[in-house]
Design a protein around this motif. Structure first.
Motif, short mmCIF file in Angstrom:
data_model
loop_
_atom_site.label_atom_id
_atom_site.label_comp_id
_atom_site.label_asym_id
_atom_site.label_seq_id
_atom_site.Cartn_x
_atom_site.Cartn_y
_atom_site.Cartn_z
N UNK A 79 0.72 -1.22 0.16
CA UNK A 79 -0.16 -0.07 -0.04
C UNK A 79 0.79 1.25 -0.15
N UNK A 80 1.84 1.26 0.74
CA UNK A 80 2.79 2.44 0.84
C UNK A 80 3.47 2.79 -0.48
N UNK A 81 3.95 1.63 -1.06
CA UNK A 81 4.52 1.86 -2.36
C UNK A 81 3.38 2.47 -3.52
N UNK A 121 -4.63 4.48 -14.56
CA UNK A 121 -3.95 3.87 -15.87
C UNK A 121 -3.28 2.57 -15.53
N UNK A 122 -2.63 2.31 -14.51
CA UNK A 122 -2.12 1.21 -14.07
C UNK A 122 -3.24 -0.12 -13.84
N UNK A 123 -4.11 0.15 -13.12
CA UNK A 123 -5.10 -0.81 -12.77
C UNK A 123 -6.08 -0.95 -13.82
N UNK A 124 -6.53 0.13 -14.81
CA UNK A 124 -7.78 0.07 -15.47
C UNK A 124 -7.46 0.00 -17.10
N UNK A 125 -6.10 -0.62 -17.30
CA UNK A 125 -6.04 -0.87 -18.70
C UNK A 125 -6.82 -2.03 -19.29
N UNK A 126 -7.11 -2.11 -20.64
CA UNK A 126 -7.74 -3.16 -21.07
C UNK A 126 -7.03 -4.30 -20.87
N UNK A 137 0.45 -13.53 -13.09
CA UNK A 137 1.26 -13.46 -13.97
C UNK A 137 1.54 -12.00 -14.22
N UNK A 138 0.60 -11.34 -14.67
CA UNK A 138 0.88 -9.91 -15.07
C UNK A 138 1.52 -9.17 -13.96
N UNK A 139 1.22 -9.32 -12.58
CA UNK A 139 2.31 -8.83 -11.79
C UNK A 139 3.61 -9.15 -11.81
N UNK A 140 3.99 -10.51 -12.12
CA UNK A 140 5.23 -10.91 -12.42
C UNK A 140 5.94 -10.27 -13.59
N UNK A 162 8.59 -2.16 -13.57
CA UNK A 162 7.43 -1.30 -13.34
C UNK A 162 6.83 -1.89 -11.77
N UNK A 163 7.78 -1.35 -10.85
CA UNK A 163 7.21 -1.86 -9.43
C UNK A 163 6.23 -1.16 -8.93
N UNK A 164 5.96 0.04 -9.14
CA UNK A 164 4.77 0.67 -8.98
C UNK A 164 3.46 0.13 -9.54
#
Length: 277
Positions: free
Chosen positions: A40-42, A53-58, A232-235, A242-244
């Motif tokens: 959460x802090x990151x 944009x990071x969490x809502x892309x197609x 897998x997308x997180x990995x 792209x850590x954030x």
């Protein structure tokens, strides 16, 4: 009497409440709270438009739909068939019962990568099972569903077994004596007793499926917008440094899983309260 209670409390084998609570909070802080807080802090270092944009892309939304949809469907299937498996293992005697009972725990002990390779070999188009199917399983969303069903079954069976073992058969006999049919006995006598454990097994299977990675990536094919799961997308984001972005997706998964588990726990409490009336 007061002296006896004080003496038993003073010489208790387990530590006192204050000490035990302190150890509990310390352990949970190091194992659970601090790692989750770091995610959460990151994420808080991002601006709101960057987070959206990071969490809502197609691509990310497609992975959410596949991960949550396949996990929910697999947990439902496991809840249904897990109840049947647990019932058979508890209520009937048959040859090789202990062997079949041990096989239920195989997804626990089997490395996830081995499970993924085995499922891919079985359900590939030239595999032992896949060659006879009229549709493709491996490298499709159906393969994700198959893998999540495989790893989630033990959670339901092992949750239901103790409840079934402790259930008194006299309740069923009394219902039959009063003229109830088998369906009426199951619906009004057996299912209310099993429902809290069944919801618990469903919740455990669902939560386990949400975070599954190793057994899925081999059979899924990992095609963006088609068969790519969120873990897998997180990995992939981490491999791209792209850590954030990775932590933002992880936070969404954490919040969604937490809300769903709270909802299921509320349903369990409601089922127990209704059962106690």
């Amino acid at each position: 009497m007061f002296f006896t209670r004080t003496l038993l409390k003073r010489h208790s084998v387990l530590p006192g409440f204050d000490l035990a609570l302190g150890f509990t909070l310390l352990y949970l802080s190091f194992i659970v709270l601090i790692p989750l807080s770091a995610a959460f802090l990151k994420t808080f270092t991002m601006t709101w438009p960057a987070f959206v944009d990071a969490v809502g892309s197609p691509r990310v939304l497609a992975s959410y739909r596949l991960t949550f949809g396949a996990s929910f469907a697999a947990a439902l299937i496991n809840a249904f068939f897990g109840l049947i498996v647990a019932w058979v293992l508890v209520r009937y005697e048959f040859p090789f019962k202990r062997l079949i009972d041990a096989l239920v725990d195989l997804p626990f002990a089997l490395p996830t990568a081995v499970a993924g390779i085995a499922l891919t070999a079985l359900y590939a188009q030239n595999g032992w099972i896949g060659q006879w199917l009229p549709f493709k399983v491996s490298f499709t969303p159906i393969g994700v569903f198959v893998a999540l069903t495989f790893i989630g079954l033990p959670f339901v069976v092992r949750t239901l077994q103790p409840v079934l073992e402790n259930m008194q058969k006299e309740l069923e006999e009394a219902a039959a004596t009063l003229g109830a049919s088998r369906w009426q006995t199951f619906r009004h006598v057996i299912f209310p007793i099993l429902s809290p454990a069944l919801l618990t097994g469903f919740a455990l299977a669902f939560a386990r499926a949400l975070g599954e990675y190793g057994s899925v990536i081999f059979i899924a094919g990992n095609m963006p917008l088609v068969s790519e799961i969120t873990p897998l997308l997180i990995i992939t984001k981490l491999e791209q440094y792209d850590y954030t972005g990775a932590t933002a997706i992880a936070v969404v998964m954490l919040v969604a899983a937490f809300v769903l588990l709270l909802t299921i726990n509320a349903l369990q409490a409601w089922a127990r309260a209704r059962q106690g009336r």
